[in-house]
Design a protein around this motif. Structure first.
Motif, PDB file in Angstrom:
ATOM      1  N   LYS A   1       0.773  -1.132  -0.336  1.00 30.35           N
ATOM      2  CA  LYS A   1       0.251   0.236  -0.071  1.00 30.35           C
ATOM      3  C   LYS A   1       0.696   1.132   0.132  1.00 30.35           C
ATOM      4  CE  LYS A   1      -4.667   0.486   2.168  1.00 30.35           C
ATOM      5  NZ  LYS A   1      -4.854  -0.538   3.301  1.00 30.35           N
ATOM      6  N   ARG A   2       1.585   1.183   0.624  1.00 34.96           N
ATOM      7  CA  ARG A   2       2.952   1.923   0.303  1.00 34.96           C
ATOM      8  C   ARG A   2       3.607   2.634  -0.433  1.00 34.96           C
ATOM      9  NH1 ARG A   2       4.873   5.996   5.157  1.00 34.96           N
ATOM     10  NH2 ARG A   2       6.502   6.413   4.412  1.00 34.96           N
TER      11      ARG A   2
ATOM     12  N   ASN B   1       1.816   1.452  -3.294  1.00 33.42           N
ATOM     13  CA  ASN B   1       1.967   2.544  -4.384  1.00 33.42           C
ATOM     14  C   ASN B   1       1.660   3.443  -4.330  1.00 33.42           C
ATOM     15  OD1 ASN B   1       1.427  -0.411  -5.299  1.00 33.42           O
ATOM     16  ND2 ASN B   1      -0.839  -0.328  -4.409  1.00 33.42           N
ATOM     17  N   LYS B   2       1.710   3.846  -2.670  1.00 35.35           N
ATOM     18  CA  LYS B   2       0.875   5.619  -3.465  1.00 35.35           C
ATOM     19  C   LYS B   2       2.033   6.016  -4.312  1.00 35.35           C
ATOM     20  CE  LYS B   2      -1.070   5.308   0.572  1.00 35.35           C
ATOM     21  NZ  LYS B   2      -1.044   6.061   2.608  1.00 35.35           N
ATOM     22  N   ILE B   3       3.456   5.884  -4.282  1.00 38.11           N
ATOM     23  CA  ILE B   3       4.575   6.321  -5.592  1.00 38.11           C
ATOM     24  C   ILE B   3       4.661   5.857  -6.686  1.00 38.11           C
ATOM     25  CG2 ILE B   3       5.991   7.438  -3.454  1.00 38.11           C
ATOM     26  CD1 ILE B   3       8.294   6.076  -3.749  1.00 38.11           C
TER      27      ILE B   3
END
Length: 173
Positions: free
Chosen positions: A54-55, A57-59
């Motif tokens: 999830k982290r 995917n944020k970038i």
């Protein structure tokens, strides 16, 4: 477009590629094996991987979008001239690259869809059995490996386009 503008656009494209591919390789080659040494529990490893994913995917997702936008912009002259697109080696490599990017997006979407919200909640709340987690993990690994391999092939095609296939375009400009 001025040389400095083209250089900046290429730099943005390359930084985005580094984030996408580098991050994916790091997760698969460094983090995932290290995670096995941190806990024996498959449930805990999946929970950590979900948080990391999830982290990332944020970038990674914005990087992928930026990479596609800058790639399309860099190719807009060629995409607007079908004779160049279909009659030159540059155009043919570009078509292959575009097709692979489309496949990459589909594979990535399936990869993300495999861990949909309800599945994620089951894993995070310890409501998924070990065999279910193992089956899910295998799917995620296969999709992740395909994503990384496709990304590397696309990068290779980009280097071919940048390195020397351009010569066949000289007759058109």
């Amino acid at each position: 477009m001025a040389a400095i503008e083209q250089a900046i656009l290429t730099w943005i494209h390359l930084v985005s590629a580094a984030i996408w591919v580098g991050g994916s390789l790091f997760i698969g080659i460094v983090f995932s094996p290290l995670l096995k040494t941190m806990t024996n529990s498959l449930q805990e490893r999946m929970q950590i991987m979900i948080r990391v994913g999830k982290r990332f995917n944020k970038i990674a997702v914005p990087a992928l979008i930026i990479m596609m936008a800058t790639g399309l912009y860099n190719s807009h002259l060629i995409l607007g001239k079908p004779n160049i697109l279909f009659e030159t080696s540059y155009g043919q490599f570009l078509i292959i690259k575009i097709i692979l990017v489309i496949i990459l997006i589909i594979i990535y979407a399936v990869h993300v869809r495999v861990i949909r919200k309800d599945v994620e909640e089951k894993i995070m709340s310890n409501q998924m059995s070990e065999p279910e987690i193992q089956k899910l993990r295998k799917k995620i690994i296969i999709l992740g490996e395909i994503t990384v391999v496709l990304s590397l092939v696309i990068l290779f095609l980009a280097s071919l386009l940048d390195a020397g296939v351009w010569y066949s375009l000289n007759n058109y400009f």
